[in-house]
Design a protein around this motif. Structure first.
Motif, PDB file in Angstrom:
ATOM      1  N   SER A 240      13.287  41.894  38.474  1.00  0.00           N
ATOM      2  CA  SER A 240      12.164  41.115  37.950  1.00  0.00           C
ATOM      3  C   SER A 240      11.478  40.236  38.998  1.00  0.00           C
ATOM      4  O   SER A 240      10.380  39.739  38.740  1.00  0.00           O
ATOM      5  CB  SER A 240      12.637  40.231  36.798  1.00  0.00           C
ATOM      6  OG  SER A 240      13.518  39.232  37.282  1.00  0.00           O
ATOM      7  N   LEU A 241      12.081  40.040  40.164  1.00  0.00           N
ATOM      8  CA  LEU A 241      11.465  39.175  41.177  1.00  0.00           C
ATOM      9  C   LEU A 241      10.224  39.844  41.759  1.00  0.00           C
ATOM     10  O   LEU A 241      10.231  41.031  42.072  1.00  0.00           O
ATOM     11  CB  LEU A 241      12.465  38.855  42.284  1.00  0.00           C
ATOM     12  CG  LEU A 241      13.672  38.020  41.860  1.00  0.00           C
ATOM     13  CD1 LEU A 241      14.617  37.826  43.045  1.00  0.00           C
ATOM     14  CD2 LEU A 241      13.247  36.684  41.308  1.00  0.00           C
ATOM     15  N   LYS A 242       9.162  39.062  41.892  1.00  0.00           N
ATOM     16  CA  LYS A 242       7.874  39.583  42.382  1.00  0.00           C
ATOM     17  C   LYS A 242       7.406  38.783  43.593  1.00  0.00           C
ATOM     18  O   LYS A 242       7.746  37.617  43.757  1.00  0.00           O
ATOM     19  CB  LYS A 242       6.802  39.474  41.286  1.00  0.00           C
ATOM     20  CG  LYS A 242       7.144  40.163  39.993  1.00  0.00           C
ATOM     21  CD  LYS A 242       7.006  41.650  40.120  1.00  0.00           C
ATOM     22  CE  LYS A 242       7.257  42.303  38.761  1.00  0.00           C
ATOM     23  NZ  LYS A 242       7.401  43.712  38.859  1.00  0.00           N
ATOM     24  N   THR A 243       6.546  39.402  44.424  1.00  0.00           N
ATOM     25  CA  THR A 243       5.922  38.718  45.549  1.00  0.00           C
ATOM     26  C   THR A 243       4.725  37.921  45.037  1.00  0.00           C
ATOM     27  O   THR A 243       4.370  38.007  43.863  1.00  0.00           O
ATOM     28  CB  THR A 243       5.436  39.723  46.609  1.00  0.00           C
ATOM     29  OG1 THR A 243       4.420  40.536  46.017  1.00  0.00           O
ATOM     30  CG2 THR A 243       6.576  40.582  47.131  1.00  0.00           C
ATOM     31  N   HIS A 244       4.078  37.180  45.929  1.00  0.00           N
ATOM     32  CA  HIS A 244       2.863  36.455  45.540  1.00  0.00           C
ATOM     33  C   HIS A 244       1.754  37.410  45.100  1.00  0.00           C
ATOM     34  O   HIS A 244       0.904  37.046  44.323  1.00  0.00           O
ATOM     35  CB  HIS A 244       2.373  35.560  46.689  1.00  0.00           C
ATOM     36  CG  HIS A 244       3.281  34.424  46.979  1.00  0.00           C
ATOM     37  ND1 HIS A 244       3.428  33.353  46.133  1.00  0.00           N
ATOM     38  CD2 HIS A 244       4.113  34.198  48.014  1.00  0.00           C
ATOM     39  CE1 HIS A 244       4.304  32.504  46.632  1.00  0.00           C
ATOM     40  NE2 HIS A 244       4.745  32.993  47.775  1.00  0.00           N
TER      41      HIS A 244
ATOM     42  N   ASN B   1       2.258  39.918  43.232  1.00  0.00           N
ATOM     43  CA  ASN B   1       2.767  40.497  41.992  1.00  0.00           C
ATOM     44  C   ASN B   1       3.314  41.914  42.174  1.00  0.00           C
ATOM     45  O   ASN B   1       3.261  42.745  41.293  1.00  0.00           O
ATOM     46  CB  ASN B   1       1.718  40.463  40.878  1.00  0.00           C
ATOM     47  CG  ASN B   1       2.357  40.493  39.510  1.00  0.00           C
ATOM     48  OD1 ASN B   1       3.478  40.025  39.328  1.00  0.00           O
ATOM     49  ND2 ASN B   1       1.669  41.057  38.544  1.00  0.00           N
ATOM     50  N   LYS B   2       3.853  42.182  43.369  1.00  0.00           N
ATOM     51  CA  LYS B   2       4.530  43.454  43.636  1.00  0.00           C
ATOM     52  C   LYS B   2       6.032  43.196  43.614  1.00  0.00           C
ATOM     53  O   LYS B   2       6.472  42.067  43.823  1.00  0.00           O
ATOM     54  CB  LYS B   2       4.105  43.996  45.007  1.00  0.00           C
ATOM     55  CG  LYS B   2       2.645  44.381  45.079  1.00  0.00           C
ATOM     56  CD  LYS B   2       2.293  44.900  46.443  1.00  0.00           C
ATOM     57  CE  LYS B   2       0.821  45.272  46.517  1.00  0.00           C
ATOM     58  NZ  LYS B   2       0.432  45.748  47.832  1.00  0.00           N
ATOM     59  N   PRO B   3       6.837  44.236  43.396  1.00  0.00           N
ATOM     60  CA  PRO B   3       8.289  44.040  43.406  1.00  0.00           C
ATOM     61  C   PRO B   3       8.760  43.486  44.754  1.00  0.00           C
ATOM     62  O   PRO B   3       8.409  44.008  45.808  1.00  0.00           O
ATOM     63  CB  PRO B   3       8.856  45.437  43.168  1.00  0.00           C
ATOM     64  CG  PRO B   3       7.740  46.196  42.520  1.00  0.00           C
ATOM     65  CD  PRO B   3       6.471  45.603  43.063  1.00  0.00           C
ATOM     66  N   LYS B   4       9.546  42.416  44.709  1.00  0.00           N
ATOM     67  CA  LYS B   4      10.011  41.765  45.936  1.00  0.00           C
ATOM     68  C   LYS B   4      11.220  42.476  46.517  1.00  0.00           C
ATOM     69  O   LYS B   4      11.379  42.590  47.721  1.00  0.00           O
ATOM     70  CB  LYS B   4      10.358  40.303  45.641  1.00  0.00           C
ATOM     71  CG  LYS B   4      10.907  39.554  46.841  1.00  0.00           C
ATOM     72  CD  LYS B   4      11.176  38.121  46.493  1.00  0.00           C
ATOM     73  CE  LYS B   4      11.611  37.333  47.687  1.00  0.00           C
ATOM     74  NZ  LYS B   4      10.530  37.070  48.620  1.00  0.00           N
ATOM     75  N   CYS B   5      12.102  42.939  45.635  1.00  0.00           N
ATOM     76  CA  CYS B   5      13.404  43.432  46.083  1.00  0.00           C
ATOM     77  C   CYS B   5      13.416  44.935  46.289  1.00  0.00           C
ATOM     78  O   CYS B   5      12.934  45.679  45.450  1.00  0.00           O
ATOM     79  CB  CYS B   5      14.456  43.039  45.058  1.00  0.00           C
ATOM     80  SG  CYS B   5      14.397  41.286  44.626  1.00  0.00           S
TER      81      CYS B   5
ATOM     82  N   CYS C 139      16.771  38.179  47.534  1.00  0.00           N
ATOM     83  CA  CYS C 139      16.980  38.561  46.134  1.00  0.00           C
ATOM     84  C   CYS C 139      18.447  38.406  45.746  1.00  0.00           C
ATOM     85  O   CYS C 139      18.763  37.927  44.655  1.00  0.00           O
ATOM     86  CB  CYS C 139      16.533  39.995  45.904  1.00  0.00           C
ATOM     87  SG  CYS C 139      14.766  40.239  46.172  1.00  0.00           S
TER      88      CYS C 139
END
Length: 109
Positions: free
Chosen positions: A98-102, A104-108, A75
């Motif tokens: 705003s970054l999401k995983t595949h 659609n969960k928060p990535k960071c 991130c």
């Protein structure tokens, strides 16, 4: 005389397109610079933060320290920003938030 006026109109239309392309290119440059705004300060395109140190602080209390560091590092590399503290404060860095995983969960973290 009709061909001269057609040439003038053609020339005018071409100049309008050139000016429009220039303005769009300038707008993209401005939005890129605005995207690097962190803590109320604009960072130059060449200046980057130390992601290892910032993520070390962010993840120091995480139960899965290595997973947190890996996600935070990804991130940070994309956003050039890590929110302060060990959790929350994501409003400081909207890109990071705003970054999401595949899935659609928060990535960071």
């Amino acid at each position: 005389m009709a061909s001269a006026s057609r040439l003038f109109v053609l020339y005018f239309v071409m100049m309008v397109f050139v000016v429009q392309m220039y303005l769009e290119a300038a707008d993209v440059g401005a939005s890129t610079a605005a995207g690097l705004q962190t803590n109320g300060m604009n960072r130059s395109l060449l200046q980057t933060i130390d992601c290892n140190a910032a993520c070390g602080q962010r993840c120091k209390e995480a139960s899965r320290h290595k997973v947190c560091l890996r996600a935070c590092g990804t991130c940070c590399a994309k956003c050039n920003c890590v929110p302060p503290g060990t959790s929350g404060n994501k409003d400081v860095c909207p890109c990071y938030a705003s970054l999401k995983t595949h899935g659609n969960k928060p990535k960071c973290p």
